[in-house]
Design a protein around this motif. Structure first.
Motif, PDB file in Angstrom:
ATOM      1  N   THR A 102       0.834  -1.194   0.000  1.00  0.00           N
ATOM      2  CA  THR A 102       0.000   0.000   0.000  1.00  0.00           C
ATOM      3  C   THR A 102       0.874   1.252   0.000  1.00  0.00           C
ATOM      4  OG1 THR A 102      -1.729   1.196   1.196  1.00  0.00           O
ATOM      5  CG2 THR A 102      -0.140  -0.018   2.514  1.00  0.00           C
ATOM      6  N   SER A 103       0.321   2.324  -0.518  1.00  0.00           N
ATOM      7  CA  SER A 103       1.005   3.625  -0.476  1.00  0.00           C
ATOM      8  C   SER A 103       0.386   4.521   0.582  1.00  0.00           C
ATOM      9  CB  SER A 103       0.921   4.298  -1.855  1.00  0.00           C
ATOM     10  OG  SER A 103      -0.441   4.474  -2.235  1.00  0.00           O
ATOM     11  N   SER A 104      -0.537   3.964   1.352  1.00  0.00           N
ATOM     12  CA  SER A 104      -1.230   4.731   2.380  1.00  0.00           C
ATOM     13  C   SER A 104      -0.269   5.107   3.514  1.00  0.00           C
ATOM     14  CB  SER A 104      -2.394   3.906   2.929  1.00  0.00           C
ATOM     15  OG  SER A 104      -3.055   4.612   3.970  1.00  0.00           O
ATOM     16  N   GLY A 105      -0.519   6.280   4.138  1.00  0.00           N
ATOM     17  CA  GLY A 105       0.329   6.704   5.247  1.00  0.00           C
ATOM     18  C   GLY A 105      -0.106   6.112   6.571  1.00  0.00           C
ATOM     19  N   THR A 106      -1.369   5.740   6.680  1.00  0.00           N
ATOM     20  CA  THR A 106      -1.893   5.145   7.910  1.00  0.00           C
ATOM     21  C   THR A 106      -2.733   3.919   7.566  1.00  0.00           C
ATOM     22  OG1 THR A 106      -3.892   6.522   7.870  1.00  0.00           O
ATOM     23  CG2 THR A 106      -1.982   7.391   9.071  1.00  0.00           C
ATOM     24  N   ALA A 107      -3.036   3.162   8.594  1.00  0.00           N
ATOM     25  CA  ALA A 107      -3.892   1.984   8.419  1.00  0.00           C
ATOM     26  C   ALA A 107      -4.783   1.814   9.640  1.00  0.00           C
ATOM     27  CB  ALA A 107      -3.044   0.740   8.208  1.00  0.00           C
ATOM     28  N   LYS A 108      -6.019   1.431   9.391  1.00  0.00           N
ATOM     29  CA  LYS A 108      -6.955   1.135  10.459  1.00  0.00           C
ATOM     30  C   LYS A 108      -7.167  -0.375  10.492  1.00  0.00           C
ATOM     31  CE  LYS A 108      -9.562   5.482  10.320  1.00  0.00           C
ATOM     32  NZ  LYS A 108     -10.902   6.105  10.173  1.00  0.00           N
ATOM     33  N   VAL A 109      -6.909  -0.991  11.632  1.00  0.00           N
ATOM     34  CA  VAL A 109      -7.058  -2.429  11.788  1.00  0.00           C
ATOM     35  C   VAL A 109      -8.278  -2.676  12.667  1.00  0.00           C
ATOM     36  CG1 VAL A 109      -5.986  -4.574  12.543  1.00  0.00           C
ATOM     37  CG2 VAL A 109      -4.564  -2.716  11.622  1.00  0.00           C
ATOM     38  N   GLN A 142     -13.578  -3.819  16.772  1.00  0.00           N
ATOM     39  CA  GLN A 142     -12.698  -2.970  17.570  1.00  0.00           C
ATOM     40  C   GLN A 142     -11.311  -3.058  16.957  1.00  0.00           C
ATOM     41  OE1 GLN A 142     -11.924  -4.662  21.543  1.00  0.00           O
ATOM     42  NE2 GLN A 142     -12.996  -6.503  20.884  1.00  0.00           N
ATOM     43  N   GLY A 143     -10.381  -2.210  17.395  1.00  0.00           N
ATOM     44  CA  GLY A 143      -9.056  -2.274  16.817  1.00  0.00           C
ATOM     45  C   GLY A 143      -8.202  -1.087  17.148  1.00  0.00           C
ATOM     46  N   PHE A 144      -7.348  -0.679  16.206  1.00  0.00           N
ATOM     47  CA  PHE A 144      -6.379   0.380  16.453  1.00  0.00           C
ATOM     48  C   PHE A 144      -5.936   0.984  15.124  1.00  0.00           C
ATOM     49  CE2 PHE A 144      -4.362  -3.731  16.171  1.00  0.00           C
ATOM     50  CZ  PHE A 144      -3.338  -3.541  15.281  1.00  0.00           C
ATOM     51  N   ASP A 145      -5.338   2.174  15.197  1.00  0.00           N
ATOM     52  CA  ASP A 145      -4.794   2.865  14.030  1.00  0.00           C
ATOM     53  C   ASP A 145      -3.280   2.911  14.158  1.00  0.00           C
ATOM     54  OD1 ASP A 145      -7.444   5.398  13.971  1.00  0.00           O
ATOM     55  OD2 ASP A 145      -7.453   3.268  13.420  1.00  0.00           O
ATOM     56  N   ILE A 146      -2.600   2.804  13.022  1.00  0.00           N
ATOM     57  CA  ILE A 146      -1.132   2.861  13.056  1.00  0.00           C
ATOM     58  C   ILE A 146      -0.618   3.754  11.932  1.00  0.00           C
ATOM     59  CG2 ILE A 146      -0.825   0.584  14.098  1.00  0.00           C
ATOM     60  CD1 ILE A 146      -0.258  -0.533  11.333  1.00  0.00           C
ATOM     61  N   ASP A 147       0.518   4.394  12.198  1.00  0.00           N
ATOM     62  CA  ASP A 147       1.228   5.150  11.159  1.00  0.00           C
ATOM     63  C   ASP A 147       2.196   4.194  10.471  1.00  0.00           C
ATOM     64  OD1 ASP A 147      -0.039   7.595  11.784  1.00  0.00           O
ATOM     65  OD2 ASP A 147       1.387   7.962  13.413  1.00  0.00           O
ATOM     66  N   LEU A 148       2.079   4.075   9.175  1.00  0.00           N
ATOM     67  CA  LEU A 148       2.911   3.134   8.425  1.00  0.00           C
ATOM     68  C   LEU A 148       4.262   3.750   8.101  1.00  0.00           C
ATOM     69  CD1 LEU A 148       0.267   1.656   5.955  1.00  0.00           C
ATOM     70  CD2 LEU A 148       1.107   0.650   8.079  1.00  0.00           C
ATOM     71  N   LYS A 149       5.301   3.034   8.397  1.00  0.00           N
ATOM     72  CA  LYS A 149       6.653   3.444   8.058  1.00  0.00           C
ATOM     73  C   LYS A 149       7.022   2.860   6.697  1.00  0.00           C
ATOM     74  CE  LYS A 149       8.144   3.525  12.892  1.00  0.00           C
ATOM     75  NZ  LYS A 149       9.113   2.983  13.899  1.00  0.00           N
ATOM     76  N   PRO A 150       7.890   3.530   5.935  1.00  0.00           N
ATOM     77  CA  PRO A 150       8.319   2.969   4.641  1.00  0.00           C
ATOM     78  C   PRO A 150       8.927   1.575   4.840  1.00  0.00           C
ATOM     79  CG  PRO A 150       9.010   5.243   4.851  1.00  0.00           C
ATOM     80  CD  PRO A 150       8.493   4.845   6.192  1.00  0.00           C
ATOM     81  N   GLU A 171     -12.144 -12.550  12.624  1.00  0.00           N
ATOM     82  CA  GLU A 171     -12.033 -12.006  11.272  1.00  0.00           C
ATOM     83  C   GLU A 171     -11.622 -10.550  11.393  1.00  0.00           C
ATOM     84  OE1 GLU A 171     -16.725 -10.762  10.516  1.00  0.00           O
ATOM     85  OE2 GLU A 171     -15.812 -12.379   9.340  1.00  0.00           O
ATOM     86  N   PHE A 172     -10.879 -10.056  10.427  1.00  0.00           N
ATOM     87  CA  PHE A 172     -10.392  -8.687  10.514  1.00  0.00           C
ATOM     88  C   PHE A 172     -10.413  -8.024   9.145  1.00  0.00           C
ATOM     89  CE2 PHE A 172      -6.690 -11.099   9.329  1.00  0.00           C
ATOM     90  CZ  PHE A 172      -6.027 -10.272   8.434  1.00  0.00           C
ATOM     91  N   LYS A 173     -10.351  -6.681   9.186  1.00  0.00           N
ATOM     92  CA  LYS A 173     -10.271  -5.860   7.985  1.00  0.00           C
ATOM     93  C   LYS A 173      -9.256  -4.758   8.233  1.00  0.00           C
ATOM     94  CE  LYS A 173     -15.069  -6.556   6.482  1.00  0.00           C
ATOM     95  NZ  LYS A 173     -16.370  -5.886   6.182  1.00  0.00           N
ATOM     96  N   ILE A 174      -8.555  -4.390   7.167  1.00  0.00           N
ATOM     97  CA  ILE A 174      -7.593  -3.297   7.257  1.00  0.00           C
ATOM     98  C   ILE A 174      -7.966  -2.259   6.206  1.00  0.00           C
ATOM     99  CG2 ILE A 174      -5.175  -2.621   7.065  1.00  0.00           C
ATOM    100  CD1 ILE A 174      -4.408  -5.406   7.980  1.00  0.00           C
ATOM    101  N   TYR A 175      -8.075  -0.993   6.641  1.00  0.00           N
ATOM    102  CA  TYR A 175      -8.463   0.116   5.766  1.00  0.00           C
ATOM    103  C   TYR A 175      -7.277   1.044   5.564  1.00  0.00           C
ATOM    104  CZ  TYR A 175     -13.156  -1.373   7.330  1.00  0.00           C
ATOM    105  OH  TYR A 175     -14.283  -2.092   7.642  1.00  0.00           O
ATOM    106  N   ILE A 182      -8.120  -2.722   2.229  1.00  0.00           N
ATOM    107  CA  ILE A 182      -6.958  -3.233   1.489  1.00  0.00           C
ATOM    108  C   ILE A 182      -6.660  -4.689   1.839  1.00  0.00           C
ATOM    109  CG2 ILE A 182      -5.919  -0.970   1.139  1.00  0.00           C
ATOM    110  CD1 ILE A 182      -4.106  -1.515   3.530  1.00  0.00           C
ATOM    111  N   SER A 183      -7.292  -5.196   2.895  1.00  0.00           N
ATOM    112  CA  SER A 183      -7.119  -6.609   3.250  1.00  0.00           C
ATOM    113  C   SER A 183      -8.260  -7.045   4.153  1.00  0.00           C
ATOM    114  CB  SER A 183      -5.781  -6.828   3.959  1.00  0.00           C
ATOM    115  OG  SER A 183      -5.633  -8.191   4.323  1.00  0.00           O
TER     116      SER A 183
END
Length: 202
Positions: A102-109, A142-150, A171-175, A182-183
């Motif tokens: 992904t090229s996204s800067g963050t992700a929601k799990v 429920q879940g958490f947000d993360i900043d994605l590093k290169p 089961e999970f989803k990632i935005y 995205i997954s």
């Protein structure tokens, strides 16, 4: 002259009468109706030949050489044992959930119990660091947000128990940062094992 003519006339009349008589006689000889009959066709006799029963002895069979294929690699394929399809045994190993680019800067799990709520608990790691020591899975996400590093961003879900119904399932989803999924996947792991997904930021 008259005598010569009368002599010739007598011979002609005699010849004519002889011809008429011979024709009549020949017709009577064939019985009136003259028909040509074909000669009967001779039938050829077909002789039946009986084939004698062919019998083989054990010695004859021993003389037969089996055909062997040359130049082929040995088949070393082994059929998987039944236990490899056993759900309980499959759960007792770490589960690879794949790599998502992904090229996204963050992700929601986001995650929730995959079946019915039975008390499943997990511990969450981000790049081998615990970010959630103990999470009780329920029916709501429920879940958490993360900043994605290169590069690679590794997320591990460790099963702390198996609830009332083994194994630990969710089961999970990632935005991404645009809200697009995205997954999406699920894990089925026994207590003490991990399910791992990697987010690769391009």
């Amino acid at each position: 002259m008259n005598q010569y003519f009368s002599f010739k006339g007598q011979i002609f009349i005699l010849g004519l009468m002889f011809g008429v008589l011979s024709t009549a006689y020949s017709q009577e000889g064939f019985g009136g109706d003259f028909k040509v009959k074909a000669a009967p066709v001779k039938k050829k006799e077909v002789k039946e030949t009986k084939v004698k029963d062919v019998k083989f002895s054990n010695e004859d069979f021993n003389k037969i050489k089996s055909y062997e294929v040359q130049g082929l690699d040995k088949n070393e394929y082994k059929v998987p044992e039944k236990e490899e399809y056993d759900a309980e045994k499959l759960a007792k190993r770490d589960q690879d959930l794949g790599v998502v680019k992904t090229s996204s800067g963050t992700a929601k799990v986001r995650y929730r119990d995959a079946a019915y709520v039975d008390g499943d608990k997990v511990r969450v790691y981000l790049n081998y660091v615990i970010i959630q020591p103990e999470v009780l899975l329920n029916a709501e996400e429920q879940g958490f947000d993360i900043d994605l590093k290169p590069g690679l961003n590794r997320i591990d879900f460790e099963a702390l128990n198996e609830g009332f119904a083994a194994p630990n399932t969710a089961e999970f989803k990632i935005y991404d940062d645009q809200g697009a999924v995205i997954s999406t996947n699920q894990w089925n792991i026994a207590q003490g094992y991990k399910a791992t997904i990697i987010l690769e930021k391009e």
